[in-house]
Every structure is written in C-alpha cells, then in structure tokens.
Design an enzyme around this catalytic site. Structure first.
Site: not given
Ligand code: NAD
Length: 468
Positions: A242, A296
């Site tokens: 990843k 990311c």
């Molecule tokens: N955005 C992308 O396109 C993408 C693609 C592949 C991988 N990722 C990875 O996936 C992961 C998540 O990314 P994302 O874009 O969905 O992030 P995001 O910020 O959109 O979503 C994360 C969610 O988790 C919630 N959260 C955080 N702490 C919390 C807690 N203690 N209790 C409950 N909820 C909590 C946040 O409030 C938020 O709504 C990251 O590690 C990112 O690197 C993201």
C-alpha cells in the site's frame, strides 16, 4: 468468482484451512466499521447491501464530522462531489433494507463478527505518523472484543504497525490473544473520491492476515463485495504494498512535474510530449500539475519511511521519495510565480490586484480539500496581491480561507484567474464572458484545462504549468 487463495505460498506452512471456508462458510453477519469517512462509508454501505449482513458504522461526534451520523441515518449521502451510485446505495441500505446505521457507541463492537478500522492516519510536521485516532479506536474496540472476532485494519499505516502498534493495544484491552482468540488482518483500500464504490468492487484486493485463519476469514469477507482477484499476503507485504503503491505514484508525478518545468524552459508543451511518450504501450508518464493533495499521497511516502526506519533491520535512505515530495510541494508556489509574472507583464500593480483561484478541492469534481495545494497557492498570492478570492463549486468550507460558490462574483473585476482544480465547470467557461467579467484578461492554468492557442486568440495572457 473463484478466490485465488488455495495454492498461494503464504498459506503453505500454515495450518491449512479448507478452501471451502474461504468461499462461503465463514459468512460474517454482524459487521462494525469504525470511521465514517471516504473509506469507511463506502465499505460499510457495500457490505450492508450483501444479503445476511448487518452493518453498524461508528463515528465520533466531532465538530467537523459528527453531523455525518444523523445525515447517514436519514439515508443521505454525505459526499458533495460526484459519487456514482452512492445516493441510491445509502438510501437502500439505510431506509429500505435497514442493514446499515451509524452510532458513536463502541458497545456495538460487542456483537461484531468483524470490525473494520477506517480512521485517518496523518503524519505530523516532523513526518511521523500521528496515530491518535488509530490508537484510540483500537483501545475502544478492544474493550468490547469477543473471542472469534476478526479485526481488519483498512487505514493506511506505516509497515509494521498492525503487528507492533494495533495488535498489542487489542490484546491488552481485551485480554485476548491475536491468532488464538481473535483474528487480525490488514487489507488496504484503493479508493479515491469520485470512484469510491467502483474502486472497492472493481480493483484487485490484497489481504494480509497475521496467520492463515485471519487471512482466510478476511478473504471470505471481501469476496462478498470485491469482484476482482483477492490475493493473500503477509501483513507486512500488504502494508508495504500500500505505502509503496502511493509512493510510486508520488514519484511519478514528481517526474512529470520536473519535465513540465523543463518544457516551460524549452518553450514546448509537456502534455504533447506525454502523449508522444505514452504512445508506446509500455510507457506511462503521469500528469504534471499544480501540486499533489489528498489525505494519502502527501503522507504515505513518509509512512513508508517511518516503517523502514522503525522496523527495518537496517536504515535505508529513501532519497527518491523525499525528493519527489519536495518537487511536488514546489508546484503550487511555481503556479503563484507564473501568476505574479503574468500580472507584471500586463503592468498590473500587485498592491491593487485581485486574483481569483478556481478550485480548492485537491481533486476534480470532488469536495475533498485535505492537503490541497490550493492553500499554498492562495497563501503565496496573498503575500503579494491586494486580494485573493477562492471559488469552488463543491466545497462547503476550507478552514482559515474565505470561499464562494458564486463564479461570477468571484471573477468580477479580477486581474487574474488561476485554475488549481480541473472541475468540469471550468472547462465550460465561456471565454468571451470571462474576458468581459474580468478587469485584466490573465488566465493561469495549473491543470491543462485550456488550449493555449484558443485562449490567446480570445485575448488572454495565458501562462500554464508545462506549456510555453
Ligand atoms: N481517502 C482516500 O481516498 C483513501 C484511499 C485509500 C486509503 N485511505 C486511508 O484510509 C484511512 C481513512 O481515510 P479517509 O479518507 O476515510 O479518512 P476520513 O478522515 O475521511 O475518515 C475518517 C473518519 O474517522 C473518524 N474518526 C476518527 N477518530 C475517530 C474516533 N476516535 N472514533 C470514531 N470515529 C473516528 C473521523 O471523524 C472521520 O470521519 C486513512 O488511513 C487513509 O490513508 C484513504
């Protein structure tokens, strides 16, 4: 579809579980997805659409994201940009099937067959992973963890994190042992805004369990929503794949950006050169542009470096990814420099100049502003120009910056329009209208939105990344 797990070398040497278990017998029913963001929401909604599944999303009631709990529970899609299929899917699983709801209560983990962890994993200013959310939700889930539950980390993490950070937190909080009492795997998402559903269902998937049983359980889960090949691997292989995948993209974009600067100096068009290069089927030059953003790409190369520095057997310099980050971070400043040059060329006094930035999302037709290069462009322009107005058709709010969705107001009497994001609305701009609306016809193109000849013939001073 037949899951490609039976003969994979990773499973050899482990206690072999019958392939049948990976193809249906281990049907997971109660699924909890922690973190309702770009990754967690589509994963949860797709899983909730599978017959027999019941999904609970857990989302904290934070100032920024808490509203999503009630919003989703009302059957509404919280994403502002294009997200094909999302409106219908969320309405179906929440309102019709009633198989998906969101809460802030971690007690939902008590009845879970599977817990997915999908919280953000940023790096801090020292380029070190900031795992506050990951550690917190792991500890909260551990309080309710039951024997037999499968926990899957979907958040992107530094290689080594599942074993060295998450596993000890889960074991300590639950008094259960990973691999013996509960199962643990890492399986990364490849989504991007605008393609959230398609990229989960139609991309091959990598699943790395801490043991064969964890891997097979996770493969069985993903088989219910992924139409492409699912490949088992070790946890570390999956984590490395990843972070390296995203570092690869960042490095390739940096190459394109360096070639763009070269083409500007040589007075030719980098996008034309790219087409010539990519005419060879085995060449895949990336697109140059005004900078790299999103949650990311700007941080995953640093997660990779942290993993190697922390868990590697010896240090590796990783010079290329560091240089790529530097090159990509310079691009918004370069765009601002092109703007200042063009304004000076038109004799516009900067202390009276109004500049309009078109697009603050990091990605076209999306509302995602995380790490957007637009803020660096705006900051650099604000240092020199009298006023900078930012427009975006999708973004509701950008911390610390004033935004408008009103295009005409944004462009009225502007001395330069600077395209940072290639939202479709900008391709459709009527050049005659634009010239009449602006005070000075200066167009700066950070995303190859306009044809240089057409724009210049329409009376604009035109400067662009990667063009003469
Ligand atoms: N955005 C992308 O396109 C993408 C693609 C592949 C991988 N990722 C990875 O996936 C992961 C998540 O990314 P994302 O874009 O969905 O992030 P995001 O910020 O959109 O979503 C994360 C969610 O988790 C919630 N959260 C955080 N702490 C919390 C807690 N203690 N209790 C409950 N909820 C909590 C946040 O409030 C938020 O709504 C990251 O590690 C990112 O690197 C993201």
């Amino acid at each position: 579809m037949q899951v490609q797990v039976a003969n994979h070398p990773f499973l050899d040497g482990h206690k072999r579980t019958e392939i049948a278990t990976a193809t249906g017998d281990l049907m997971e029913r109660n699924i909890v997805v922690i973190g309702m963001g770009y990754v967690g929401i589509p994963a949860a909604a797709l899983l909730a659409d599978v017959p027999g599944h019941s999904v609970i999303g857990i989302q904290r009631r934070s100032r920024r994201s808490g509203w999503k709990i009630d919003w989703i529970n009302d059957g509404k899609n919280p994403f502002e940009g294009d997200e094909p299929g999302m409106d219908e899917l969320i309405a179906r699983v929440v309102l019709e099937k009633k198989t998906f709801r969101v809460t802030d209560d971690f007690a939902a983990c008590k009845d879970a067959d599977v817990i997915l962890i999908d919280v953000q994993t940023p790096t801090n200013t020292e380029r070190i992973p900031e795992y506050l959310s990951l550690r917190t939700v792991s500890a909260q889930a551990a309080n309710y963890l039951q024997p037999g539950t499968l926990v899957v980390i979907e958040s992107t993490v530094a290689p080594g994190t599942t074993e060295h950070v998450v596993k000890p937190i889960l074991e300590e909080g639950s008094s259960l042992r990973a691999g013996t009492d509960f199962h643990l795997a890492f399986s990364y998402e490849r989504v991007m805004p605008g393609k959230l559903l398609e990229y989960i269902t139609d991309f091959p998937r990598v699943v790395g369990g801490i043991d064969a049983e964890s891997t097979l359980r996770a493969v069985a889960l993903y088989k219910t929503i992924v139409r492409k090949e699912i490949t088992p691997a070790s946890v570390l292989t999956a984590e490395l794949a990843k972070t390296m995948e995203n570092a690869y993209r960042d490095v390739n974009i940096a190459f394109a950006n360096e070639m763009a600067r070269t083409c500007e100096a040589m007075g030719v068009d980098v996008y034309e050169i790219r087409e010539l290069m990519n005419a060879r089927h085995d060449r895949h030059m990336h697109l140059a542009g005004a900078g790299v953003g999103g949650h990311c790409l700007p941080k995953d190369p640093w997660l990779l470096k942290f993993g190697v520095d922390t868990y590697g057997e010896y240090p590796v310099a990783l010079r290329m990814i560091a240089l790529a980050r530097e090159i990509n971070d310079e691009m918004p400043l370069h765009l601002a420099d092109l703007t200042i040059d063009a304004l000076a060329g038109q004799g516009v006094e900067l202390d009276g100049a109004k500049v309009t930035v078109l697009g603050v999302a990091y990605l076209e037709n999306s509302d995602d502003t995380r790490n957007t290069p637009a803020t660096a462009v705006i900051d650099a322009l604000q240092e020199k120009c009298a006023s900078v107005v930012a427009h975006d058709p999708y973004v509701r709010h950008l911390d610390g910056y004033e935004l408008t969705r009103h295009l005409e107001m944004a462009l009225a009497s502007a001395d330069a329009a600077v395209v940072v994001t290639k939202h479709r609305q900008y391709f459709d701009l009527d050049l005659n209208w634009l010239r009449e609306t602006m005070r000075t016809p200066v167009l700066i193109d950070g995303r190859n939105v306009f044809d240089a000849t057409v724009v210049r013939e329409a009376g604009f001073t035109y400067r662009a990344i990667g063009k003469a």
